[in-house]
Design a protein around this motif. Structure first.
Motif: not given
Length: 363
Positions: A286, A325, A333, A337-342, A344-345
């Motif tokens: 991302w 993270s 974390i 995972i954080l780059t994808a969670l933040i 994408a939306p």
């Protein structure tokens, strides 16, 4: 007649408006200054926060003390935390963030597609497979970078061959080919993790694939710096040619540019940067897709500005995410995972609110 003379002598209103408007160059320079300031602030904050808090003023004095003769006001523990633990991690996040953002800017310009990125075109999956193979046989360092680079290049070559061999829109075929190649290499990565020793190789492979900077060191900084610096330097040096490539192959050829050769050089840079990043931190998604769009919203679509500005903003973004993270919870974390969670939306929000400004607003 008198009235006409007065109208001619009076300065035109439109000219006054143009003079009052800030020049585009000043705006661009201001954006770069702001990006540099943001990067410095984020870096100092990343060095300061954590389980052992170091005041930002002491962090600044510690860094300046390496250059200027300052009176020591810090504790030895603070110096050890900053220089031995956090500084290599911050440097690594800045280098990788800058590199990944540049890969996104280059690929979106080369393929004239706002969704193009190393992940979409399968380059990251190919680099992951190459790196996982090296981890499976128990070797790392430069071998890991080399394996990731070869995997990324192989994925890129397969995508281009699929696009050339199939009828239809070349850009659409490249995206579809990237999806297919990415899925194929993901399956191969899954196979390697399936056959890996569950007590020795598998934990390191899984943690590496999640993406993390937890094991950052000055050695890893050097391993990542060499390929990423080479790729980013070449991309920045050729950034004005991206504007010509964005006009289409026929127009680029009419202006004396050889599109196929230039595209190959730029994509080799993307593969080299991706390999350097994946080798030391795993797959971090991302960044290359989101950061160039944010930059275009600030400075427009001129790739001469977008590419270096993406490097600065990407460095700040990944450093900020990495800091979150390791500070949001007691257990770190994985950064992927954080780059994808933040990302994408946030990317969906950008598409909805600014769809007209994201791409080609200047046209």
């Amino acid at each position: 007649m008198t009235t006409s003379a007065v109208e001619v002598d009076a300065p035109p209103k439109e000219h006054d408006d143009q003079v009052d408007l800030p020049p585009r160059q000043w705006r661009t320079a201001a954006v770069f200054v702001v990006l540099v300031i943001v990067l410095v602030v984020v870096a100092v904050a990343a060095l300061a926060v954590g389980r052992y808090y170091v005041p930002p003023a002491e962090v600044a004095r510690l860094l300046l003390g390496e250059v200027f003769p300052l009176e020591q006001t810090w504790y030895p523990q603070e110096r050890s935390v900053v220089f031995d633990i956090r500084l290599p991690r911050v440097l690594l996040s800045m280098i990788i963030g800058a590199g990944l953002a540049v890969t996104g800017a280059v690929m979106q310009a080369v393929f004239r597609n706002p969704l193009a990125s190393a992940q979409v075109l399968g380059v990251s999956a190919g680099a992951s497979f190459g790196g996982v193979l090296m981890l499976l046989v128990g070797i790392g360092g430069l071998y890991l970078v080399g394996g990731a680079f070869l995997g990324g290049v192989l994925a890129l070559v397969l995508v281009l061959l699929i696009a050339r061999a199939t009828p239809g829109s070349p850009l659409l075929m490249i995206i579809l080919g990237g999806t297919v190649v990415g899925a194929m290499f993901q399956a191969m990565v899954s196979f390697v993790t399936y056959i890996a020793d569950p007590y020795q190789e598998l934990p390191s492979i899984v943690f590496w694939l999640l993406g993390s900077l937890a094991t950052a060191s000055y050695h890893k900084v050097l391993v990542a710096l060499v390929p990423i610096a080479i790729g980013v330097s070449v991309a920045i040096a050729l950034r004005w040619r991206l504007n010509i490539l964005a006009m289409g192959d026929e127009d680029a050829a009419s202006l004396g540019l050889k599109p196929a050769r230039m595209r190959a050089v730029l994509l080799a840079c993307v593969a080299l940067i991706t390999a350097g990043a994946v080798a030391v931190a795993g797959v971090i998604s991302w960044v290359g897709l989101m950061v160039p769009h944010l930059v275009r919203m600030m400075v427009g679509t001129d790739n001469r500005i977008v590419v270096p500005a993406s490097a600065l903003l990407g460095a700040s973004y990944l450093t900020l995410i990495d800091t979150l993270s390791r500070t949001l919870s007691s257990a770190e974390i994985p950064i992927g995972i954080l780059t994808a969670l933040i990302g994408a939306p946030f990317f969906v929000l950008l598409l909805v609110r600014n769809r007209r400004q994201l791409w080609g607003a200047d046209d």
